[in-house]
Design a protein around this motif. Structure first.
Motif, PDB file in Angstrom:
ATOM      1  N   GLY A  51      -4.442  14.989   6.810  1.00 17.38           N
ATOM      2  CA  GLY A  51      -4.409  13.566   7.096  1.00 17.38           C
ATOM      3  C   GLY A  51      -3.847  12.799   5.917  1.00 17.38           C
ATOM      4  O   GLY A  51      -3.852  13.278   4.790  1.00 17.38           O
ATOM      5  N   PRO A  52      -3.350  11.584   6.140  1.00 14.99           N
ATOM      6  CA  PRO A  52      -2.834  10.770   5.039  1.00 14.99           C
ATOM      7  C   PRO A  52      -3.907  10.496   3.986  1.00 14.99           C
ATOM      8  O   PRO A  52      -5.098  10.438   4.287  1.00 14.99           O
ATOM      9  CB  PRO A  52      -2.402   9.476   5.727  1.00 14.99           C
ATOM     10  N   TYR A 112       0.516   5.471   0.708  1.00 17.07           N
ATOM     11  CA  TYR A 112      -0.232   6.638   1.152  1.00 17.07           C
ATOM     12  C   TYR A 112       0.694   7.844   1.042  1.00 17.07           C
ATOM     13  O   TYR A 112       1.914   7.712   0.986  1.00 17.07           O
ATOM     14  CB  TYR A 112      -0.670   6.501   2.619  1.00 17.07           C
ATOM     15  N   TYR A 153       4.439   7.254   1.962  1.00 16.24           N
ATOM     16  CA  TYR A 153       4.654   6.074   2.796  1.00 16.24           C
ATOM     17  C   TYR A 153       4.296   4.805   2.028  1.00 16.24           C
ATOM     18  O   TYR A 153       3.212   4.725   1.436  1.00 16.24           O
ATOM     19  CB  TYR A 153       3.761   6.123   4.034  1.00 16.24           C
ATOM     20  N   GLN A 195       1.078  12.072   2.698  1.00 17.20           N
ATOM     21  CA  GLN A 195       0.577  13.045   3.648  1.00 17.20           C
ATOM     22  C   GLN A 195       1.124  14.413   3.274  1.00 17.20           C
ATOM     23  O   GLN A 195       2.328  14.664   3.382  1.00 17.20           O
ATOM     24  CB  GLN A 195       0.962  12.683   5.082  1.00 17.20           C
ATOM     25  N   TYR A 205      -4.865   7.880   0.729  1.00 16.40           N
ATOM     26  CA  TYR A 205      -4.587   6.639   0.015  1.00 16.40           C
ATOM     27  C   TYR A 205      -4.223   6.953  -1.434  1.00 16.40           C
ATOM     28  O   TYR A 205      -4.827   7.818  -2.080  1.00 16.40           O
ATOM     29  CB  TYR A 205      -5.823   5.737   0.058  1.00 16.40           C
ATOM     30  N   SER A 234       0.178  19.185   7.109  1.00 10.60           N
ATOM     31  CA  SER A 234      -0.971  19.597   7.921  1.00 10.60           C
ATOM     32  C   SER A 234      -2.293  18.957   7.487  1.00 10.60           C
ATOM     33  O   SER A 234      -3.358  19.443   7.859  1.00 10.60           O
ATOM     34  CB  SER A 234      -1.137  21.125   7.913  1.00 10.60           C
ATOM     35  N   LEU A 244      -2.688   0.219  10.086  1.00 13.87           N
ATOM     36  CA  LEU A 244      -1.591   0.531   9.181  1.00 13.87           C
ATOM     37  C   LEU A 244      -0.384   0.896  10.031  1.00 13.87           C
ATOM     38  O   LEU A 244      -0.514   1.628  11.008  1.00 13.87           O
ATOM     39  CB  LEU A 244      -1.965   1.712   8.281  1.00 13.87           C
ATOM     40  N   PHE A 297       2.902   2.901   9.813  1.00 17.04           N
ATOM     41  CA  PHE A 297       3.627   3.875   8.998  1.00 17.04           C
ATOM     42  C   PHE A 297       5.076   3.962   9.462  1.00 17.04           C
ATOM     43  O   PHE A 297       5.356   4.027  10.648  1.00 17.04           O
ATOM     44  CB  PHE A 297       2.987   5.261   9.132  1.00 17.04           C
ATOM     45  N   GLY A 298       5.997   4.002   8.490  1.00 20.50           N
ATOM     46  CA  GLY A 298       7.396   4.288   8.783  1.00 20.50           C
ATOM     47  C   GLY A 298       7.636   5.778   8.699  1.00 20.50           C
ATOM     48  O   GLY A 298       6.720   6.580   8.892  1.00 20.50           O
ATOM     49  N   GLN A 299       8.877   6.136   8.394  1.00 19.83           N
ATOM     50  CA  GLN A 299       9.228   7.557   8.304  1.00 19.83           C
ATOM     51  C   GLN A 299       8.903   8.146   6.940  1.00 19.83           C
ATOM     52  O   GLN A 299       8.802   9.351   6.779  1.00 19.83           O
ATOM     53  CB  GLN A 299      10.706   7.759   8.631  1.00 19.83           C
ATOM     54  N   TYR A 316       0.848  -1.188   0.000  1.00 17.98           N
ATOM     55  CA  TYR A 316       0.000   0.000   0.000  1.00 17.98           C
ATOM     56  C   TYR A 316       0.892   1.249   0.000  1.00 17.98           C
ATOM     57  O   TYR A 316       1.946   1.267   0.636  1.00 17.98           O
ATOM     58  CB  TYR A 316      -0.886   0.038   1.246  1.00 17.98           C
TER      59      TYR A 316
END
Lengths: 113, 109
Positions: free
Chosen positions: B43-44, B36, B87, B38, B46, B41, B97, B99-101, B34
């Motif tokens: 939200g993530p 995503y 991401y 962001q 898809y 400011s 989900l 999330f990494g960096q 997947y």
């Protein structure tokens, strides 16, 4: 159509106070998720609701955090006795089923003084 | 902890293709790839997902290697509005989900 909405958009509170954050998912979405994002950090999972199943609370950081969901509609995340480290953006997401993509709301920015 | 690894940042010229890599060294057979993003400011959002085959939608294309150990997200004609953190996530289509960096993509004029 309407997306995920959250309220308030911003909340400033004093240390030790309780706060309630609200999430209105997309209509018809059975799954609802709460995440937390500290400044400059990635998202942390908090809790997940799927239909009438018991919620997955594995991400809640302490017993000061709790969440409820009424049926397949609104959810409330409650933080009791807030601490400064609770300051973050709290994000809500919903999905049609548990295995579909998640749609996120704009978040609530919580600042604990 | 996140299972995927991504470069921390990338630049792309406006109008050019942006190719964002991701390593999925521990992806399991029932996990999807997947993506995503962001925007600051917000939200993530898809973008796209896939299991084995390459996928394309109105936002992007996803290339997954045959061994599924790496993927590439392609934004064919990047615009300034594509500046965001991207991401990639190994997701078994149930629950949270992780999330990494992510990769901070800067699209420059």
């Amino acid at each position: 159509g309407a997306g995920v909405s959250q309220s308030p958009s911003n909340k400033v509170t004093e240390k030790g106070k309780d706060v309630e954050l609200r999430c209105d998912p997309i209509s018809g979405h059975t799954a609802l998720y709460w995440y937390r994002q500290r400044l400059g950090q990635g998202l942390e999972f908090l809790i997940y609701f799927q239909g009438n199943s018991a919620p997955d609370k594995s991400g809640l950081p302490s017993d000061r955090f709790s969440a409820e969901r009424t049926g397949e509609s609104v959810s409330t995340l409650t933080i009791q006795r807030t601490q400064q480290e609770d300051s973050a953006v709290y994000l809500c997401a919903s999905s049609l089923q548990h295995d579909n993509e998640q749609f996120f709301g704009p978040g609530t920015r919580l600042t604990v003084l | 902890d996140a299972k995927t690894t991504q470069p921390p940042s990338m630049d792309c010229a406006e109008g050019r293709a942006a190719n964002l890599p991701c390593n999925h060294s521990t992806i399991s057979g029932n996990e999807y790839v997947y993506w995503y993003r962001q925007i600051h400011s917000q939200g993530p959002q898809y973008i796209i997902h896939g299991l084995k085959n390459n996928e394309t939608n109105e936002m992007a294309s996803l290339i997954i290697t045959e061994d599924r150990k790496s993927s590439t997200l392609i934004l064919p004609h990047a615009t300034l509005r594509d500046t965001a953190v991207y991401y990639c996530i190994d997701y078994n289509q149930g629950g949270k989900l992780i999330f990494g960096q992510g990769t901070e993509l800067s699209v420059k004029p």
